[in-house]
Design a protein around this motif. Structure first.
Motif, PDB file in Angstrom:
ATOM      1  N   GLU A 188      68.370  26.148  27.720  1.00  0.00           N
ATOM      2  CA  GLU A 188      68.088  25.839  26.055  1.00  0.00           C
ATOM      3  C   GLU A 188      69.399  27.489  26.804  1.00  0.00           C
ATOM      4  O   GLU A 188      70.238  28.119  25.944  1.00  0.00           O
ATOM      5  CB  GLU A 188      67.323  27.419  25.997  1.00  0.00           C
ATOM      6  CG  GLU A 188      66.269  27.129  25.720  1.00  0.00           C
ATOM      7  CD  GLU A 188      64.768  27.630  24.909  1.00  0.00           C
ATOM      8  OE1 GLU A 188      64.453  28.934  25.542  1.00  0.00           O
ATOM      9  OE2 GLU A 188      64.549  27.140  23.728  1.00  0.00           O
ATOM     10  N   GLY A 189      69.850  27.228  28.112  1.00  0.00           N
ATOM     11  CA  GLY A 189      71.449  28.677  28.106  1.00  0.00           C
ATOM     12  C   GLY A 189      72.430  28.203  28.635  1.00  0.00           C
ATOM     13  O   GLY A 189      72.916  27.481  29.090  1.00  0.00           O
ATOM     14  N   PHE A 190      73.690  28.385  27.388  1.00  0.00           N
ATOM     15  CA  PHE A 190      74.033  27.625  27.164  1.00  0.00           C
ATOM     16  C   PHE A 190      75.456  27.417  25.479  1.00  0.00           C
ATOM     17  O   PHE A 190      74.432  28.624  24.869  1.00  0.00           O
ATOM     18  CB  PHE A 190      74.305  25.365  26.520  1.00  0.00           C
ATOM     19  CG  PHE A 190      73.010  25.013  25.794  1.00  0.00           C
ATOM     20  CD1 PHE A 190      73.904  25.091  24.525  1.00  0.00           C
ATOM     21  CD2 PHE A 190      72.351  25.319  25.493  1.00  0.00           C
ATOM     22  CE1 PHE A 190      72.877  24.491  23.268  1.00  0.00           C
ATOM     23  CE2 PHE A 190      71.282  24.776  24.491  1.00  0.00           C
ATOM     24  CZ  PHE A 190      71.605  24.311  24.204  1.00  0.00           C
ATOM     25  N   ASP A 191      75.984  27.791  24.962  1.00  0.00           N
ATOM     26  CA  ASP A 191      76.764  28.406  24.425  1.00  0.00           C
ATOM     27  C   ASP A 191      76.929  26.851  23.202  1.00  0.00           C
ATOM     28  O   ASP A 191      78.037  26.073  23.369  1.00  0.00           O
ATOM     29  CB  ASP A 191      78.201  28.464  24.542  1.00  0.00           C
ATOM     30  CG  ASP A 191      79.365  28.653  23.167  1.00  0.00           C
ATOM     31  OD1 ASP A 191      78.953  28.507  22.176  1.00  0.00           O
ATOM     32  OD2 ASP A 191      80.501  29.246  23.607  1.00  0.00           O
ATOM     33  N   PRO A 192      75.717  26.441  21.958  1.00  0.00           N
ATOM     34  CA  PRO A 192      75.622  25.797  21.026  1.00  0.00           C
ATOM     35  C   PRO A 192      77.342  25.043  20.775  1.00  0.00           C
ATOM     36  O   PRO A 192      77.234  24.330  20.285  1.00  0.00           O
ATOM     37  CB  PRO A 192      74.831  26.828  20.078  1.00  0.00           C
ATOM     38  CG  PRO A 192      73.958  27.182  20.725  1.00  0.00           C
ATOM     39  CD  PRO A 192      75.105  28.475  21.300  1.00  0.00           C
ATOM     40  N   ALA A 193      78.447  25.901  19.973  1.00  0.00           N
ATOM     41  CA  ALA A 193      79.721  25.985  19.181  1.00  0.00           C
ATOM     42  C   ALA A 193      80.541  25.434  19.976  1.00  0.00           C
ATOM     43  O   ALA A 193      80.489  24.419  19.826  1.00  0.00           O
ATOM     44  CB  ALA A 193      79.943  27.163  18.495  1.00  0.00           C
ATOM     45  N   ALA A 194      80.254  26.395  21.194  1.00  0.00           N
ATOM     46  CA  ALA A 194      81.611  25.520  22.246  1.00  0.00           C
ATOM     47  C   ALA A 194      80.977  24.197  22.531  1.00  0.00           C
ATOM     48  O   ALA A 194      81.466  23.163  22.868  1.00  0.00           O
ATOM     49  CB  ALA A 194      81.576  26.130  23.665  1.00  0.00           C
ATOM     50  N   LEU A 195      79.059  23.678  22.349  1.00  0.00           N
ATOM     51  CA  LEU A 195      79.701  22.578  23.399  1.00  0.00           C
ATOM     52  C   LEU A 195      79.301  21.186  22.356  1.00  0.00           C
ATOM     53  O   LEU A 195      79.850  20.476  22.730  1.00  0.00           O
ATOM     54  CB  LEU A 195      77.854  22.205  23.978  1.00  0.00           C
ATOM     55  CG  LEU A 195      76.890  21.043  24.570  1.00  0.00           C
ATOM     56  CD1 LEU A 195      77.760  20.149  26.008  1.00  0.00           C
ATOM     57  CD2 LEU A 195      75.428  21.039  24.395  1.00  0.00           C
ATOM     58  N   ASP A 196      78.965  21.781  20.779  1.00  0.00           N
ATOM     59  CA  ASP A 196      78.948  21.244  19.819  1.00  0.00           C
ATOM     60  C   ASP A 196      80.653  20.599  19.933  1.00  0.00           C
ATOM     61  O   ASP A 196      80.945  19.248  19.476  1.00  0.00           O
ATOM     62  CB  ASP A 196      78.659  21.506  18.827  1.00  0.00           C
ATOM     63  CG  ASP A 196      77.293  21.774  18.188  1.00  0.00           C
ATOM     64  OD1 ASP A 196      76.343  21.588  19.508  1.00  0.00           O
ATOM     65  OD2 ASP A 196      76.338  22.373  17.897  1.00  0.00           O
ATOM     66  N   GLU A 197      81.640  20.844  19.997  1.00  0.00           N
ATOM     67  CA  GLU A 197      83.100  21.117  20.360  1.00  0.00           C
ATOM     68  C   GLU A 197      83.491  20.779  20.997  1.00  0.00           C
ATOM     69  O   GLU A 197      83.947  18.911  20.613  1.00  0.00           O
ATOM     70  CB  GLU A 197      84.251  21.156  19.842  1.00  0.00           C
ATOM     71  CG  GLU A 197      85.269  21.716  18.851  1.00  0.00           C
ATOM     72  CD  GLU A 197      86.048  23.462  20.460  1.00  0.00           C
ATOM     73  OE1 GLU A 197      85.403  24.328  19.531  1.00  0.00           O
ATOM     74  OE2 GLU A 197      87.680  22.725  19.785  1.00  0.00           O
ATOM     75  N   VAL A 198      83.020  20.425  22.019  1.00  0.00           N
ATOM     76  CA  VAL A 198      83.154  19.558  23.529  1.00  0.00           C
ATOM     77  C   VAL A 198      82.598  17.760  22.627  1.00  0.00           C
ATOM     78  O   VAL A 198      83.633  16.945  22.857  1.00  0.00           O
ATOM     79  CB  VAL A 198      82.206  19.513  24.540  1.00  0.00           C
ATOM     80  CG1 VAL A 198      83.390  18.985  25.404  1.00  0.00           C
ATOM     81  CG2 VAL A 198      83.472  20.662  25.477  1.00  0.00           C
ATOM     82  N   LEU A 199      81.976  17.687  21.951  1.00  0.00           N
ATOM     83  CA  LEU A 199      80.418  16.635  21.984  1.00  0.00           C
ATOM     84  C   LEU A 199      80.726  15.831  20.686  1.00  0.00           C
ATOM     85  O   LEU A 199      80.669  14.689  20.417  1.00  0.00           O
ATOM     86  CB  LEU A 199      79.070  16.489  22.272  1.00  0.00           C
ATOM     87  CG  LEU A 199      79.175  16.895  23.427  1.00  0.00           C
ATOM     88  CD1 LEU A 199      77.668  17.212  23.858  1.00  0.00           C
ATOM     89  CD2 LEU A 199      79.149  15.801  24.668  1.00  0.00           C
ATOM     90  N   GLY A 200      82.006  16.351  20.141  1.00  0.00           N
ATOM     91  CA  GLY A 200      82.510  15.920  18.576  1.00  0.00           C
ATOM     92  C   GLY A 200      81.230  16.054  17.587  1.00  0.00           C
ATOM     93  O   GLY A 200      80.888  15.081  16.856  1.00  0.00           O
ATOM     94  N   LEU A 201      79.853  17.072  17.833  1.00  0.00           N
ATOM     95  CA  LEU A 201      78.357  17.373  16.521  1.00  0.00           C
ATOM     96  C   LEU A 201      79.353  17.199  15.247  1.00  0.00           C
ATOM     97  O   LEU A 201      78.428  16.426  14.242  1.00  0.00           O
ATOM     98  CB  LEU A 201      78.416  17.446  17.494  1.00  0.00           C
ATOM     99  CG  LEU A 201      77.304  17.327  19.143  1.00  0.00           C
ATOM    100  CD1 LEU A 201      75.656  18.312  19.333  1.00  0.00           C
ATOM    101  CD2 LEU A 201      76.995  15.809  19.494  1.00  0.00           C
TER     102      LEU A 201
END
Lengths: 211, 211
Positions: free
Chosen positions: B157-170
């Motif tokens: 659960e320890g992550f930056d959701p917005a940053a991860l979403d951007e990397v993955l193009g979610l």
């Protein structure tokens, strides 16, 4: 393979036949819940087991009179803790220190991290939502364990939480219901859903590949 | 018994050894997610599989540089749908009608019930919270399936959701990350947690009886 057979066999049973889940089987299913992981290991919920017919009958209005409540043999009420704060974090640190035979001081940075996370859960609703997610994870393990025991289990979100909490005296225990699982055995004669094909989105809608 | 052996064997692996989970094993683990039940059967999430080392490296900053992200072989990003409304309900009705060979009109009362529930989820945050609970249920099944395959799985659960979403193009896919599971194999040499006793609250704190 046995797991997938079990997960294909299970479905959200609508009508049950009254047969009681044996105590030993129930305990094995509950063991799976007890072993479920949770955020920081805080397990911020309890599972309230309702097993007498009288008490299940009293729960039924709050469950919108769904028949499984009395036709099954047990309700498992996943209920979040109202209080999630430093006291609970300190209890967890004491537990870890004892179980692993380490000095509590060695856990200080871990304690600090959890305390920070918990402090951000500043409203009762935020605490409930966070704890409910952990409870749903445990529910996933309970549904799996039940299916492997060939016990039917119906996850139920359709109920009046405040009314159910009152019947079960949950506020006095610092608990608030999040979701319910009924355990029992399917009644193939009366359950309209029993013979129907399981429906899931096409696998490539659920499982997608990052590019 | 095999289930409980698996659940006792599993732990939130902190360091992995780089060995890749075989494709066939991965697919069996994903099958468990695909079979997970969800509220009304709507399965309002996707599981985004990240499996190239390059892409996992690009995810790592958003995952606060936790080593499992590159030492494991796959990330499973449980991501909720941004859009949960009548269009999705209608798609589900069409799917059920086709799979079960029934007339769509016969599902009208079911469609109405779901549409009402979905309409109450009036904010993006409410939809995300609701869908995330369903995703956590599926995660419980994934963690169980992985353990039975003797694959290590770390819920994160320890992550930056917005940053991860951007990397993955979610966002372009209408998805928003809720929780991540890393799959791989424990590194007994480097994982400080590998040898430590599993800690859970006393069973009678987690499992309580209604009176």
């Amino acid at each position: 393979m046995m797991l997938h057979t079990a997960l294909n066999w299970r479905y959200a049973t609508k009508r049950m036949n009254g047969r009681r889940v044996p105590d030993a089987t129930l305990e094995r299913i509950l063991d799976a819940a007890h072993l479920a992981p949770s955020s920081y290991g805080l397990q911020p919920y309890s599972i309230v087991v309702v097993d007498t017919p009288e008490l299940r009958e009293r729960c039924q209005p709050a469950m919108y009179h769904q028949p499984q409540v009395v036709e099954g043999s047990h309700l498992l009420v996943f209920a979040t803790w109202e209080s999630i704060g430093n006291a609970e974090v300190d209890q967890l640190m004491a537990l870890i220190a004892e179980e692993r035979g380490v000095e509590p001081a060695s856990l200080e940075s871990y304690r600090h991290t959890i305390a920070e996370t918990v402090a951000r859960l500043s409203t009762p609703e935020a605490r409930h939502q966070w704890a409910a997610r952990q409870a749903y994870l445990a529910m996933g393990m309970v549904l799996t364990a039940a299916a492997m025991e060939r016990v039917d289990a119906t996850p139920m979100e359709g109920f009046d939480p405040a009314a159910l909490d009152e019947v079960l005296g949950l506020p006095e225990r610092g608990l608030r219901s999040a979701v319910v699982v009924t355990l029992g055995y399917r009644d193939l004669e009366t359950d309209w859903l029993a013979g129907l094909k399981k429906v899931r989105w096409p696998r490539d809608r659920v499982i997608v590949r990052a590019e």
